[in-house]
Design an enzyme around this catalytic site. Structure first.
Site, PDB file in Angstrom:
ATOM      1  N   TYR A 115      82.286  15.853  36.470  1.00 28.43           N
ATOM      2  CA  TYR A 115      81.260  16.789  36.890  1.00 28.43           C
ATOM      3  C   TYR A 115      79.698  15.772  37.407  1.00 28.43           C
ATOM      4  O   TYR A 115      79.768  15.156  36.030  1.00 28.43           O
ATOM      5  CB  TYR A 115      80.915  17.776  35.651  1.00 28.43           C
ATOM      6  CG  TYR A 115      79.846  18.272  35.820  1.00 28.43           C
ATOM      7  CD1 TYR A 115      79.961  19.282  36.388  1.00 28.43           C
ATOM      8  CD2 TYR A 115      78.948  17.635  35.145  1.00 28.43           C
ATOM      9  CE1 TYR A 115      79.033  20.345  36.182  1.00 28.43           C
ATOM     10  CE2 TYR A 115      77.951  18.863  35.096  1.00 28.43           C
ATOM     11  CZ  TYR A 115      77.968  19.911  35.672  1.00 28.43           C
ATOM     12  OH  TYR A 115      76.560  20.806  35.810  1.00 28.43           O
ATOM     13  N   TRP A 117      76.227  15.026  39.924  1.00 25.76           N
ATOM     14  CA  TRP A 117      75.732  15.169  41.372  1.00 25.76           C
ATOM     15  C   TRP A 117      76.016  13.841  42.705  1.00 25.76           C
ATOM     16  O   TRP A 117      76.818  14.205  43.174  1.00 25.76           O
ATOM     17  CB  TRP A 117      74.475  15.392  41.224  1.00 25.76           C
ATOM     18  CG  TRP A 117      73.864  16.419  40.786  1.00 25.76           C
ATOM     19  CD1 TRP A 117      73.788  17.186  39.204  1.00 25.76           C
ATOM     20  CD2 TRP A 117      72.667  17.217  40.440  1.00 25.76           C
ATOM     21  NE1 TRP A 117      73.400  18.332  39.103  1.00 25.76           N
ATOM     22  CE2 TRP A 117      72.600  18.324  39.785  1.00 25.76           C
ATOM     23  CE3 TRP A 117      72.012  17.308  42.408  1.00 25.76           C
ATOM     24  CZ2 TRP A 117      71.705  19.437  39.970  1.00 25.76           C
ATOM     25  CZ3 TRP A 117      71.646  18.186  42.723  1.00 25.76           C
ATOM     26  CH2 TRP A 117      71.091  19.807  41.287  1.00 25.76           C
TER      27      TRP A 117
END
Length: 770
Positions: A115, A117
């Site tokens: 999890y 970016w």
């Protein structure tokens, strides 16, 4: 003689915080924003210092305790030294562990984290790469759903209005606000530090200019937040400071004023909404004897009753827009402000009109409030995951600490799987998860933790096997999103650091060892995957009769302008025009002012209509101040915290805590003092900045400072760098969504007078040769 040096060749690249160009001059990386960006993000300044920083991971590493004793639960994670190994040795170990966990414990024992970016590119996207590998080469994995940013909203919005993607990105645009909005009431504000960022990149940051032009036309902006900076100066906003976590009480007070004075749009409620009579009974106090009027709301939110009434009256009959930020639903009962703001907007009757109605999370990300790209954009296929168990993303510590225990989620009763192996690529839960000391205990319970990253985050320091990957500047990729018109060829700007490899190369090596290389790669190298991705868009452009250069021509040109859909207001505009022909994807086909489905779940922490549920984490003895732990302005989450721009904003090497002059004076705190924040869960240090831009009784410390314990051997060490998640609570928003509640907690703040410990967050851990 002309001694001027030639300008460096500037090649395009992209990050989540903007498209940019970079090149080399005298051995140093030079970065400049895209020339078409009217308000570029300064976060791109983090790249030059980060590229070859000491925090980079130079070679594969294995934790000594794991190497010597084998897999198993171990409290030494995060405290042990590492041993450098060869790539072949590291890949053999990881492949062997994946096979062992699968054969001994089953696929339900493997958790695919990632999890985070990571890269803005469509191919070198760590989460997609990891999930494809686990599906196609391993056979499946336990996954997570939803996000830390919007976990509550992502669950409740489909119940009450429609899919988040349609509500957030396909409704009210900045262009509409510029032209039509008369009053914009922003609960939680619309801080441009947040809208500087958009997943996959953004070529034009339009938000400051749009607010400035709207304000110049006469649009009235009202910022409801304990922080004045949650709307930028361009908006010329009125600041309405409220007690953190009290927004629903204020919304109810506004709604009561509208209803009691006959100012609601009853025709809109009757035609387009379901459940008004149920909610109206609660609002007027017909069952509990407590009208939710302005007098009731005033002491809860900290604003006078007459201010609340005047604000409600000023909204009625105008092209009003109600905005609610992600921040509000990252707290206890975070579903409620999302729902109540929708009901308030419905009462005003402006939904579906240009620049009016409801805009969840507008200003939270750069991709909200924009027109949609009109051609498809291919992503890396991830295969099929046959494993059924999953968790809401913010429940990872619960899962690791309580395997086999039941939990409730969105009307279902589920069970936490028993995880033995965690594989994390491109993320840092020691940034985004709450109650870090609890998270440390959770990660100590697994048998093997594999981390694949380019820098020594706290998560990497807690790993058993660490695989160094490249960062975005060291590889080619394509940037394109569904809400930005520019497709960008992300050129390689530097060679890989030390022994780092691309994620794709790492997973290919692992897939080969598991006998699944062909399934994973489909015979393509990285450049061939980029060409395959591009061809999907090119085919669509040709079908539309648009210019569609071949891949090599696109790569040489570096940019391609993509067509966009018209600004048509999306599903809400269509619904308003003809609710029978264009029903909403809700049980009634209408806006759910009340929900029979949610009511049927029987949750006392999320009723069948929006309601005020008093928070439990409130100021008290030993923790008298509210702490707002919001997003930082100098980096994306914790990414590149060691970069130049992020580092320059720190003071005395630490994150900056903002507090009101009255609270500072009461504690003998002066500007620039080192302070200690404490509560029952932990403690951290920060540097004090005193400002009247924050309401009394509230302090603010942004997230993202890398976790740096003063004594890793201690059970509850002090984070000397200023990570607020040593203080926040690890509890779900409600049984409906189980979202993150990390935005708010309560603390005490005191001047720190001890020996100041050094910040060592960016120093590599102790290591030795095998």
């Amino acid at each position: 003689m002309d001694d001027a040096k030639p300008a460096p060749e500037m090649l395009p690249h992209a990050s989540h915080w903007g498209v940019f160009r970079a090149g080399w001059r005298d051995g140093a990386l030079v970065v400049e924003p895209h020339p078409g960006d009217p308000a570029p993000s300064p976060i791109i300044r983090n790249f030059p210092a980060a590229l070859r920083h000491r925090a980079r991971i130079a070679e594969p590493m294995v934790r000594r305790g794991w190497l010597e004793q084998g897999p198993g639960a171990d409290a030494r994670r995060g405290r042990d030294e590492f041993v450098a190994v060869s790539w072949d040795r590291a890949l053999d170990l990881v492949a062997g562990e994946l096979a062992r966990a699968r054969e001994r414990h089953g696929l339900e024992s493997i958790f695919g984290g990632s999890y985070g970016w990571a890269s803005a590119g469509r191919f070198h996207h760590a989460q997609s790469q990891l999930h494809r590998f686990l599906n196609l080469a391993v056979g499946g994995y336990v996954r997570s759903v939803n996000s830390y940013s919007a976990g509550a909203a992502e669950v409740i919005l489909p119940h009450i209005v429609g899919p988040p993607e349609q509500v957030n990105r396909r409704a009210v645009t900045w262009a509409q606000i510029e032209q039509h909005t008369e009053v914009l009431l922003a609960f939680g504000g619309m801080a441009v530090k947040n809208s500087m960022v958009g997943g996959g990149g953004v070529s034009q940051h339009v938000e400051p200019g749009a607010m400035q032009r709207a304000a110049a036309r006469g649009c009235r902006f009202v910022c409801v937040s304990p922080l004045r900076s949650d709307l930028p100066p361009e908006a010329k906003a009125e600041w309405l400071p409220v007690t953190p976590g009290s927004d629903v009480a204020l919304m109810l007070g506004l709604a009561h004023t509208l209803a009691s004075e006959g100012l609601q749009d009853q025709a809109f409620l009757d035609r387009y909404c379901e459940g008004w009579t149920v909610f109206e009974r609660y609002l007027m106090g017909r069952d509990d004897g407590q009208p939710k009027d302005a007098t009731w709301a005033a002491p809860l939110c900290g604003q006078p009753a007459e201010t609340i009434r005047a604000l409600a009256r000023s909204l009625a009959g105008k092209r009003s827009l109600i905005v609610v930020a992600h921040a509000l639903q990252r707290a206890e009962h975070g579903e409620q402000p999302v729902w109540m703001a929708l009901v308030l907007a419905a009462m005003l009757g402006q939904m579906g009109l240009p620049g009016g109605g409801y805009a969840y999370a507008l200003g939270t990300l750069a991709h909200y409030g924009r027109r949609a790209t009109a051609v498809p954009l291919r992503a890396l296929p991830q295969g099929v995951n046959p494993v059924e168990p999953f968790i809401p993303v913010a429940r990872i510590a619960d899962m690791l600490l309580h395997p086999g225990e039941a939990f409730e989620y969105n009307g279902r009763r589920l069970t936490y799987p028993d995880i033995k192996l965690v594989y994390w690529a491109g993320g840092n839960p020691f940034h985004h998860h709450q109650d870090i000391n609890r998270l440390r205990r959770a990660f100590a319970r697994v048998e093997t933790l594999v981390v694949q990253d380019f820098a020594w985050t706290a998560t990497a320091r807690h790993a058993d096997i660490v695989l160094p990957c490249t960062m975005t500047l060291e590889r080619e990729d394509i940037a394109a999103t569904s809400a930005d018109p520019l497709m960008v060829a992300m050129h390689k700007l530097a060679e890989p650091f030390a022994k780092a490899r691309d994620d794709y190369a790492i997973f290919t090596g692992l897939a080969q060892r598991l006998g699944r290389e062909e399934a994973f790669t489909e015979g393509r190298d990285a450049r061939q995957w980029l060409a395959w991705m591009y061809e999907g868009t090119r085919d669509a452009l040709r079908e539309r009769g648009e210019a569609a250069p071949d891949f090599e021509s696109f790569w040489r040109a570096s940019e391609l302008l993509l067509p966009q859909h018209p600004d048509d207001g999306g599903l809400m505009r269509r619904f308003r025009a003809d609710p029978l022909a264009n029903p909403l994807p809700t049980p009634s086909g209408k806006l759910q002012v009340a929900s029979g489905v949610i009511a049927s779940f029987g949750y006392d922490d999320c009723l069948g209509h929006p309601s005020w549920i008093p928070p439990t984490d409130v100021p008290g003895k030993g923790h008298p101040l509210h702490l707002v732990s919001n997003q930082p302005a100098t980096r994306l989450h914790s990414q590149l915290d060691f970069g130049g721009h992020s580092d320059a904003a720190k003071r005395r090497g630490r994150e900056v805590l903002r507090l009101n002059p009255a609270d500072a004076a009461a504690r003998g705190i002066a500007e620039g003092d080192i302070v200690r924040l404490t509560n029952a869960r932990g403690a951290c240090l920060a540097t004090a900045a005193i400002t009247d831009g924050i309401m009394p009784g509230v302090v603010q410390l942004p997230t993202g400072a890398w976790y740096d314990p003063d004594d890793p051997e201690a059970e509850r060490p002090i984070c000397v760098h200023g990570n607020p998640n040593v203080l926040t609570r690890d509890r779900g928003t409600s049984r409906l969504a189980q979202g993150c509640t990390g935005q708010l907690t309560t603390v005490e703040v005191e001047r720190f007078t001890g020996n100041l410990p050094p910040v060592q967050a960016f120093d590599p851990p102790a290591a030795a040769a095998e």
